[in-house]
Design an enzyme around this catalytic site. Structure first.
Site, mmCIF file in Angstrom:
data_model
loop_
_atom_site.group_PDB
_atom_site.id
_atom_site.type_symbol
_atom_site.label_atom_id
_atom_site.label_comp_id
_atom_site.label_asym_id
_atom_site.label_seq_id
_atom_site.Cartn_x
_atom_site.Cartn_y
_atom_site.Cartn_z
ATOM 1 N N LYS A 21 -0.716 5.150 4.751
ATOM 2 C CA LYS A 21 -1.632 4.114 5.308
ATOM 3 C C LYS A 21 -0.961 3.720 6.715
ATOM 4 C CE LYS A 21 -3.834 -0.524 4.723
ATOM 5 N NZ LYS A 21 -5.088 -0.075 5.021
ATOM 6 N N HIS A 60 0.815 -1.195 -0.059
ATOM 7 C CA HIS A 60 0.114 0.121 -0.037
ATOM 8 C C HIS A 60 0.841 1.139 0.007
ATOM 9 C CE1 HIS A 60 -3.309 -2.800 1.332
ATOM 10 N NE2 HIS A 60 -4.312 -1.837 0.943
#
Length: 264
Positions: free
Chosen positions: A155, A151
């Site tokens: 995040k 990701h």
């Protein structure tokens, strides 16, 4: 009749895409947004459309007639928003991850007590849902499994909700197994990633990524990789749209978008 929607987290990249999706959908009506940081900061399209932004969720729910709350914030604030909405019998579609098991169980009980639909999905990309579904099928035949999720570097939680959900689905069909050599030693702590019932989970966080996951299965003389990539946040919008439509018919809590899809 149009579904009246409030979006929590309209300034985030996911939130901005959700605002555009709701405004473009003829069966949806965006009646307000919740932004706990700054009421005066306007998201593109909100000011010109005359859509109010509330800093306080209770004020928003009092001022507006709301059918569905779409929450795309962080667990810290999302839990309070969802609990408040459910108690007011406002249905919820939640894309936030990082909730504790206790919080999830409390939301589940509150939805049931108030006969109010609530869909919490670690991932709204339909391809990701299929990736998890196919992984569950494959795990019946390949019990040695590692998950790599990648990701963007903003995040907060690791591993991702999608990776955790994938492992949960796999554990439903796989016997517990400790993988690798019994005398395996990490010469650098964390090199083998996290372990969930023997399933190894690795998290990557880098700029340039959005949301990606591959589930790798190993067997005698072969490997199988099931992979999904979200190139941009528009990939999640079809799942959010579907969830809003489905939650209108629910009177309980559902965790995972696969539970409202026909995957038989």
């Amino acid at each position: 009749m149009r579904i009246k929607i409030v979006i929590a987290g309209p300034r985030g990249r996911m939130g901005q895409e959700a605002v555009k999706m709701v405004l473009d959908e003829p069966d949806f009506q965006l009646v307000g947004c919740i932004d706990r940081k700054d009421k005066e900061v306007q998201v593109p399209f909100l000011a010109e459309k005359g859509i109010p932004v509330y800093r306080d969720a209770e004020e928003c729910f009092y001022a507006q007639e709301v059918d569905v709350l779409i929450d795309l914030t962080v667990a810290e604030s999302s839990y309070d928003y969802v609990m408040m909405a459910l108690r007011k019998q406002i249905r919820c579609v939640v894309g936030t991850t990082g909730f504790s098991n206790e919080q999830l169980q409390t939301m589940k009980a509150t939805a049931k007590e108030n006969s109010t639909g609530c869909i919490i999905a670690p991932n709204f990309a339909l391809g990701a849902i299929l990736m998890m579904h196919f992984s569950k099928i494959a795990a019946k035949f390949f019990p040695d499994i590692e998950i790599i999720e990648k990701h963007h570097d903003q995040k907060i939680d690791a591993p991702s909700g999608t990776a955790i959900k994938t492992a949960e689905m796999i554990k439903n069909v796989r016997n517990s197994k400790i993988q690798g050599h019994p005398d395996e030693v990490e010469t650098m702590q964390g090199a083998r990633g996290a372990s969930d019932d023997g399933i190894r989970i690795h998290s990557l966080r880098l700029p340039g990524l959005v949301a990606h996951q591959e589930v790798i299965f190993g067997g005698e003389g072969q490997t199988l990789t099931i992979k999904h990539d979200s190139m941009n946040r528009k990939s999640f919008m079809e799942g959010i749209k579907l969830s809003v439509q489905q939650v209108m018919n629910l009177k309980e809590y559902v965790y995972g978008l696969e539970n409202v899809l026909d995957l038989a």
